[in-house]
Motif scaffolding. Structure first.
Motif, PDB file in Angstrom:
ATOM      1  N   ASP A 104      66.859  41.455  26.880  1.00  0.00           N
ATOM      2  CA  ASP A 104      67.191  42.869  27.086  1.00  0.00           C
ATOM      3  C   ASP A 104      68.642  43.131  26.649  1.00  0.00           C
ATOM      4  OD1 ASP A 104      67.945  45.407  28.341  1.00  0.00           O
ATOM      5  OD2 ASP A 104      66.107  45.214  29.533  1.00  0.00           O
ATOM      6  N   SER A 105      68.820  44.080  25.736  1.00  0.00           N
ATOM      7  CA  SER A 105      70.156  44.419  25.202  1.00  0.00           C
ATOM      8  C   SER A 105      71.166  44.747  26.290  1.00  0.00           C
ATOM      9  CB  SER A 105      70.076  45.654  24.302  1.00  0.00           C
ATOM     10  OG  SER A 105      69.320  45.401  23.179  1.00  0.00           O
ATOM     11  N   ARG A 106      70.681  45.277  27.393  1.00  0.00           N
ATOM     12  CA  ARG A 106      71.591  45.691  28.466  1.00  0.00           C
ATOM     13  C   ARG A 106      72.045  44.519  29.324  1.00  0.00           C
ATOM     14  NH1 ARG A 106      67.478  49.731  31.073  1.00  0.00           N
ATOM     15  NH2 ARG A 106      66.248  47.885  30.592  1.00  0.00           N
ATOM     16  N   HIS A 107      71.179  43.486  29.389  1.00  0.00           N
ATOM     17  CA  HIS A 107      71.431  42.408  30.357  1.00  0.00           C
ATOM     18  C   HIS A 107      71.899  41.100  29.735  1.00  0.00           C
ATOM     19  CE1 HIS A 107      69.636  45.332  32.856  1.00  0.00           C
ATOM     20  NE2 HIS A 107      68.391  45.063  32.549  1.00  0.00           N
TER      21      HIS A 107
ATOM     22  N   LYS B 256      65.088  46.896  23.464  1.00  0.00           N
ATOM     23  CA  LYS B 256      65.540  48.165  24.073  1.00  0.00           C
ATOM     24  C   LYS B 256      66.920  48.572  23.570  1.00  0.00           C
ATOM     25  CE  LYS B 256      62.903  46.968  28.240  1.00  0.00           C
ATOM     26  NZ  LYS B 256      62.763  47.103  29.698  1.00  0.00           N
TER      27      LYS B 256
ATOM     28  N   LYS C 127      68.711  51.785  24.415  1.00  0.00           N
ATOM     29  CA  LYS C 127      69.231  52.050  25.762  1.00  0.00           C
ATOM     30  C   LYS C 127      70.750  51.921  25.872  1.00  0.00           C
ATOM     31  CE  LYS C 127      65.473  51.876  28.803  1.00  0.00           C
ATOM     32  NZ  LYS C 127      65.252  52.682  30.018  1.00  0.00           N
ATOM     33  N   ILE C 128      71.390  51.345  24.841  1.00  0.00           N
ATOM     34  CA  ILE C 128      72.858  51.219  24.931  1.00  0.00           C
ATOM     35  C   ILE C 128      73.533  51.759  23.669  1.00  0.00           C
ATOM     36  CG2 ILE C 128      72.840  49.284  26.571  1.00  0.00           C
ATOM     37  CD1 ILE C 128      73.439  47.406  24.224  1.00  0.00           C
TER      38      ILE C 128
ATOM     39  N   ALA D  32      78.284  48.787  22.257  1.00  0.00           N
ATOM     40  CA  ALA D  32      77.862  47.820  23.273  1.00  0.00           C
ATOM     41  C   ALA D  32      76.819  46.866  22.686  1.00  0.00           C
ATOM     42  CB  ALA D  32      77.287  48.545  24.488  1.00  0.00           C
ATOM     43  N   LEU D  33      75.968  47.405  21.818  1.00  0.00           N
ATOM     44  CA  LEU D  33      74.956  46.573  21.164  1.00  0.00           C
ATOM     45  C   LEU D  33      75.608  45.534  20.260  1.00  0.00           C
ATOM     46  CD1 LEU D  33      71.893  46.103  20.712  1.00  0.00           C
ATOM     47  CD2 LEU D  33      72.033  47.731  18.801  1.00  0.00           C
TER      48      LEU D  33
ATOM     49  N   SER E 238      64.110  48.085  18.852  1.00  0.00           N
ATOM     50  CA  SER E 238      63.689  49.064  19.858  1.00  0.00           C
ATOM     51  C   SER E 238      62.249  49.452  19.591  1.00  0.00           C
ATOM     52  CB  SER E 238      64.572  50.310  19.811  1.00  0.00           C
ATOM     53  OG  SER E 238      63.953  51.360  20.546  1.00  0.00           O
TER      54      SER E 238
END
Ligand SMILES: Nc1nc2c(ncn2[C@@H]2O[C@H](COP(=O)(O)OP(=O)(O)O)[C@@H](O)[C@H]2O)c(=O)[nH]1
Ligand SMILES: [Mg+2]
Length: 216
Positions: free
Chosen positions: A134-137, A163, A166-167, A171-172, A197
């Motif tokens: 997960d890109s966020r985590h 995902k 989502k960012i 950040a990615l 995505s």
């Protein structure tokens, strides 16, 4: 990239698009090794923590929304799911059981480890595992455990960020760089990270080409 490399890349993406636009069908579920299909063609497997977006990505890759079930209730299935691609059959996609969900009973975790380890070690037709993150985590402890299993089994794998919508792009980019740094510490890991995505389709053509590259 040189113009020749650019052309080769475009051709690979087009070949992969055609392949995935053709017949794709669910073959079977294997709750244990006794139920694996005969190893008659090469396989590319998808792994990742529950809820990472694995089913959504498989659906996006094949352009079929109902192929792999997507849901918000993670961790129910402990099976390897096989999908046939191409007619005549070209290769198989394998949806591996998700891992790392909260409150998993201990014996379920043990069963997962045995099933996955046995599959990884014994499957000569397995060409590559795509490990979704997960890109966020970013990478979690359980992802590192899987990566170590893959290193030990000498199965080539590639990390794929999910995902990405989502960012923010900045950040990615940071997550990609950090994850690449981690990948470099693992012998069997591909040095380049892909960002995808299922929502926007970002990175999907490139991921198809990466699957084709793994089976050719
Ligand atoms: N925004 C966004 N949501 C996603 C994406 N991929 C999956 N999801 C959502 O994340 C949740 C888990 O997805 P699913 O494919 O079932 O994950 P799995 O457990 O890894 O198979 C669902 O609510 C999906 O709609 C994506 O690329 N972008
Ligand atoms: Mg799923």
């Amino acid at each position: 990239m040189t113009p020749e490399e650019e052309d080769a890349r475009t051709a690979a993406i087009e070949a992969a698009r055609k392949l995935f636009a053709g017949p794709v069908g669910f073959l079977k579920s294997a709750p244990s090794l006794n139920f694996l299909p005969d190893p008659v063609v090469r396989e590319v497997a998808f792994a990742g923590r529950s809820n990472v977006g694995k089913s959504s990505l498989l659906n996006a890759l094949t352009g079929r929304s109902g192929l792999a079930r997507t849901s918000n209730t993670p961790g129910r299935t402990q099976e390897l799911n096989f999908f046939d691609v191409g007619d005549p059959l070209r290769f198989r996609l394998v949806d591996m059981p998700g891992y790392g969900f909260a409150r998993a009973p201990k014996d379920m975790v043990r069963r997962w480890k045995f099933l996955v380890n046995d599959y990884l070690r014994g499957r000569a037709v397995l060409r590559r595992v795509l490990v979704l993150v997960d890109s966020r985590h970013g990478l979690k402890e359980v992802d590192h455990e899987l990566m170590e299993m893959l290193d030990k089994a000498a199965v080539s794998y590639r990390l794929v960020l999910t995902k990405a919508d989502k960012i923010k792009p900045s950040a990615l980019a940071a997550m990609r760089a950090a994850t690449e740094g981690e990948a470099r510490k693992h012998v069997a890991a591909h040095p380049e990270i892909m960002a995808t995505s299922a929502e926007t389709g970002e990175g999907i053509p490139e991921l198809r080409a990466a699957v084709l590259e793994a089976i050719d």
